[in-house]
Design an enzyme around this catalytic site. Structure first.
Site, PDB file in Angstrom:
ATOM      1  N   THR A  75       0.835  -1.207   0.000  1.00 55.19           N
ATOM      2  CA  THR A  75       0.000   0.000   0.000  1.00 55.19           C
ATOM      3  C   THR A  75       0.866   1.253   0.000  1.00 55.19           C
ATOM      4  OG1 THR A  75      -1.726  -1.176   1.196  1.00 55.19           O
ATOM      5  CG2 THR A  75      -1.815   1.233   1.251  1.00 55.19           C
ATOM      6  N   HIS A 204       4.707 -10.074   2.535  1.00 54.87           N
ATOM      7  CA  HIS A 204       3.780 -11.042   3.144  1.00 54.87           C
ATOM      8  C   HIS A 204       2.930 -11.798   2.136  1.00 54.87           C
ATOM      9  CE1 HIS A 204      -0.257  -9.023   3.085  1.00 54.87           C
ATOM     10  NE2 HIS A 204       0.478  -7.960   2.934  1.00 54.87           N
ATOM     11  N   THR A 240      14.363   4.627  10.777  1.00 60.56           N
ATOM     12  CA  THR A 240      15.197   3.481  11.151  1.00 60.56           C
ATOM     13  C   THR A 240      14.755   2.220  10.400  1.00 60.56           C
ATOM     14  OG1 THR A 240      15.587   4.433  13.315  1.00 60.56           O
ATOM     15  CG2 THR A 240      15.978   2.062  13.105  1.00 60.56           C
ATOM     16  N   CYS A 328      -9.914  -7.386   0.987  1.00 63.68           N
ATOM     17  CA  CYS A 328      -9.856  -5.965   1.309  1.00 63.68           C
ATOM     18  C   CYS A 328     -11.217  -5.303   1.243  1.00 63.68           C
ATOM     19  CB  CYS A 328      -8.898  -5.246   0.370  1.00 63.68           C
ATOM     20  SG  CYS A 328      -7.317  -6.067   0.278  1.00 63.68           S
TER      21      CYS A 328
HETATM   22  C1  LIG Z   1      -1.888  -7.184  -0.909  1.00 63.64           C
HETATM   23  C2  LIG Z   1      -1.922  -6.219  -2.018  1.00 63.64           C
HETATM   24  C3  LIG Z   1      -1.614  -4.872  -1.816  1.00 63.64           C
HETATM   25  C4  LIG Z   1      -1.335  -4.294  -0.448  1.00 63.64           C
HETATM   26  O1  LIG Z   1      -0.153  -4.750   0.111  1.00 63.64           O
HETATM   27  P1  LIG Z   1       0.090  -4.501   1.688  1.00 63.64           P
HETATM   28  O2  LIG Z   1       1.463  -4.993   1.927  1.00 63.64           O
HETATM   29  O3  LIG Z   1      -0.955  -5.324   2.385  1.00 63.64           O
HETATM   30  O4  LIG Z   1      -0.063  -3.055   1.951  1.00 63.64           O
HETATM   31  C5  LIG Z   1      -1.626  -4.029  -2.912  1.00 63.64           C
HETATM   32  N1  LIG Z   1      -1.921  -4.486  -4.135  1.00 63.64           N
HETATM   33  C6  LIG Z   1      -2.236  -5.777  -4.368  1.00 63.64           C
HETATM   34  C7  LIG Z   1      -2.531  -6.218  -5.753  1.00 63.64           C
HETATM   35  C8  LIG Z   1      -2.248  -6.690  -3.321  1.00 63.64           C
HETATM   36  O5  LIG Z   1      -2.574  -7.952  -3.563  1.00 63.64           O
END
Ligand SMILES: *Cc1c(COP(=O)(O)O)cnc(C)c1O
Length: 393
Positions: A75, A204, A240, A328
């Protein structure tokens, strides 16, 4: 497979930490805790861990280490790309091109710019969720400063024709960003082959820790810094360094590079079996996304005459973790903008189910889901007032 083993099929939302990633992180959580900016011996070890992590992440996408900036996740990277490029290139113009199926990390950032007076073109997609490169060409203007098209969609799994789009943006001398959170770690991503100038991704989604991501920026790209403060990340994203997570991200990238092809070879037939088994057993389903040009681990359907959330809860009770089209949007009102963009009706979109496979899934898990799902769907269809007579049993 034991009877109460959880079958996790929501890898598009989060992946479990790989044991070897956890191992790579551990020393920096306690024993080697010094700041990477510290001149002490311990600090130098942390600095070395950051450099190694950066090198490994860069290697995964065919970049140079100095082109990789660590952030807090996908994000932040996507927001930085959109706002940072917009601010730095405002003197050229105030027009951005994106697609109607972007993750909210890109879409909402672009909509905020629109509120601030920017012109944003949200390109449509076809019924499979594919952006037509020709539409990008036609939308380009003299005042366009950025094209942002995701690599693969998180809900329906469709993979976009980035190298063709990148050729067009390159010729037009317009910067090209891609939200590749779903593809880095899942399929091959090479910033040169895809003609990309900026890429957002996150650890992740590839068996790394949460809260760490990266923005790739081609050398020489002008961008407004994310933050102001210290000297970290070439003064463009100071603060940091998250040393344990960077070490973990690096190890996850290295493991992907070593084993990515094997993962694809294992997951693709399982995904296809999941599709075929479910489509054979349940009538009145709609497949979401392109059948071939899709992520190797993504199965997405709309099940007519049921609520996706009811199916999800019933699956959860049976030990299967899935998702409606996107994690989401759960909890927010309204159907998924992605399913609307590919032409699903409101009621079909309400019956969405996404199962995304990962490294711990086995063919027997797929068989179990194929066994469980038809009865769950039938039960809800029998209860639903909108189910046509001939489907009630
Ligand atoms: C998971 C995802 C994000 C957001 O990533 P985060 O590390 O959770 O902020 C953005 N774009 C896509 C396509 C995703 O699958």
């Amino acid at each position: 497979m034991s009877k109460d083993e959880i079958i996790y099929m929501d890898h598009a939302a989060a992946t479990p930490l790989h044991p070897e990633v956890k191992e790579a992180m551990e020393p920096y959580l306690d024993v080697k805790f010094a700041s990477a900016m510290s001149l002490s011996g311990m600090g130098q070890e942390a600095k070395y861990a950051v450099a190694t992590g950066r090198q490994r992440v860069a290697d995964l996408i065919g970049a140079r280490p100095e082109e990789v900036y660590f952030t807090s996740g996908g994000t932040e990277s996507a927001n930085w790309a959109v706002f940072g490029i917009a601010r730095a290139h405002e003197s050229k113009g105030r027009h951005i091109i994106t697609s109607s199926i972007e993750h909210h990390a890109v879409l909402m950032a672009c909509r905020r710019l629109q509120e601030l007076g920017w012109d944003v073109t949200e390109l449509p997609v076809d019924g499979d969720g594919i952006v037509d490169p020709d539409d990008v060409r036609k939308a380009l203007r003299a005042d366009t400063v950025l094209v942002s098209i995701m690599h693969a969609n998180n809900e329906i799994g469709t993979v976009e024709p980035l190298s063709e789009i990148g050729k067009i943006t390159r010729e037009a001398d317009v910067l090209f960003h891609s939200d590749a959170a779903q593809t880095v770690g899942a399929i091959d991503v090479d910033v040169d082959a895809l003609n990309l100038d900026l890429v957002s991704f996150t650890a992740h989604k590839m068996y790394g820790p949460k809260g760490i991501g990266a923005l790739y920026m081609r050398r020489g790209t002008r961008i407004e810094p994310m933050f102001y403060g210290g000297a970290q990340e070439s003064e463009r994203r100071p603060g940091t360094e998250n040393v344990p997570c960077i070490a973990g991200f690096g190890r996850a990238a290295e493991l992907t590079k070593e084993r990515g092809a094997d993962r694809i070879a294992k997951l693709t037939p399982m995904r296809d079996r999941l599709f075929d088994g479910i489509l054979d057993a349940i009538p009145e389903l709609v497949v979401n996304g392109h059948r071939e040009r899709r992520l190797p681990n993504n199965m997405s359907i709309c099940i007519r005459y049921v609520e996706g959330e009811s199916v999800l809860l019933a699956l959860d009770l049976a030990g299967v973790v899935g998702s409606t089209a996107s994690a989401c949007v759960s909890g927010t009102a309204g159907p998924s903008h992605v399913l609307m963009a590919v032409g699903r009706s409101m009621s079909d979109a309400n019956g969405s189910l996404r199962l995304s496979l990962g490294r711990c899934n086995e063919p027997e898990h797929v068989e179990r889901v194929i066994e469980l799902l038809p009865a769950i769907v039938q039960k809800f269809r029998n209860m639903s007032p909108i189910t046509p007579e001939h489907l009630i049993r």
